[in-house]
Design a protein around this motif. Structure first.
Motif, short mmCIF file in Angstrom:
data_model
loop_
_atom_site.label_atom_id
_atom_site.label_comp_id
_atom_site.label_asym_id
_atom_site.label_seq_id
_atom_site.Cartn_x
_atom_site.Cartn_y
_atom_site.Cartn_z
N ARG A 11 0.83 -1.21 0.00
CA ARG A 11 0.00 0.00 0.00
C ARG A 11 0.87 1.26 0.00
N THR A 14 2.05 2.56 -3.33
CA THR A 14 1.03 2.91 -4.33
C THR A 14 1.42 4.13 -5.15
N GLN A 47 -5.41 2.77 -8.49
CA GLN A 47 -5.22 2.82 -7.04
C GLN A 47 -6.08 1.77 -6.34
N ASN A 48 -7.32 1.62 -6.80
CA ASN A 48 -8.21 0.62 -6.21
C ASN A 48 -7.73 -0.80 -6.47
N ALA A 51 -4.94 -1.49 -4.12
CA ALA A 51 -5.49 -1.67 -2.78
C ALA A 51 -6.13 -3.05 -2.62
N GLU A 52 -6.81 -3.50 -3.66
CA GLU A 52 -7.44 -4.82 -3.60
C GLU A 52 -6.41 -5.93 -3.58
N GLN A 55 -5.07 -5.99 -0.06
CA GLN A 55 -6.04 -6.61 0.84
C GLN A 55 -6.04 -8.13 0.69
#
Length: 237
Positions: A11, A14, A47-48, A51-52, A55
């Motif tokens: 993260r 990023t 970015q998403n 992030a996924e 996660q």
């Protein structure tokens, strides 16, 4: 280091990933970085996705956040207004994956040795699922936005058909190198489908899709989806 700490490391990277991503798109001359409003949407998606992946690395599996499909479908429709070819989304996925490699390698290296292979596979699977879902929904939105009212989804527009016919001679010289199945698969790649979705569309296994793609790459002198698309469908045809 724990998976949680490794995920946080990904993260933290990023911003650097997005910078490398934009630079990669710029080198390709992608319209996704030609205007600030288009790039802002593209950056948000990237970015998403990062992030996924982080996660998934932390949890050990991928879970799609709610609302992703609806947003991406609307974004796909907006690409028609922006006059951005759908093939750019396919190219962007590969560019983003390349931009993430360094950060993924550093994050995975921080995990316990016995967990590194599983962690690498988890991130790779999460990336494929995250981008594959977005490509599928984006393509649906794009195609729906391009079709006149009352025209079946997927049927080419008359003007588009005429334009492709006019460009056919040079284009066909390249495609003549390919078998019908290889051509069908490359057309599906151009439409933004993943190997799994291509297999579903053509009712063949994912392994068969990969084999045909390998053969098409060899014939076209390409080493990636992007290169194959550029050679088989010049100028976004």
């Amino acid at each position: 280091m724990s998976r949680e700490a490794a995920a946080q490391q990904l993260r933290t990277a990023t911003a650097a990933i997005i910078e490398a991503y934009r630079a990669g798109l710029g080198r390709l001359g992608s319209p996704l970085v030609s205007r600030e409003d288009i790039w802002r949407q593209c950056r948000h998606q990237a970015q998403n996705i990062v992030a996924e992946c982080a996660q998934a690395l932390e949890a050990g599996k991928y879970a799609e956040p709610p609302g992703v499909g609806e947003y991406t479908r609307l974004l796909g429709a907006h690409r028609v207004v922006q006059q951005v070819p759908v093939s750019e989304s396919v190219r962007a996925v590969e560019v983003l994956w390349q931009a993430m490699q360094g950060a993924i390698g550093q994050a995975v290296a921080a995990v316990r040795p016995e967990e590194r292979l599983a962690a690498t596979q988890t991130v790779g699977a999460a990336f494929r699922a995250s981008t594959g879902s977005r490509l599928y929904q984006g393509i649906r939105g794009y195609e729906e936005a391009r079709q006149p009212l009352g025209q079946p989804l997927g049927q080419p527009l008359a003007a588009e058909t005429a334009e492709r016919s006019a460009e056919a001679p040079a284009h066909e010289q390249v495609l003549d190198l390919l078998t019908l199945r290889e051509r069908q698969i490359l057309e599906a790649v151009r439409d933004g489908l993943t190997n799994r979705l291509i297999g579903r569309r053509l009712e063949i296994s994912e392994a068969t899709v990969k084999r045909h793609l390998h053969n098409a790459y060899r014939k076209l002198g390409a080493s990636s989806r992007v290169q194959a698309l550029n050679k088989a469908f010049p100028a976004g045809i």
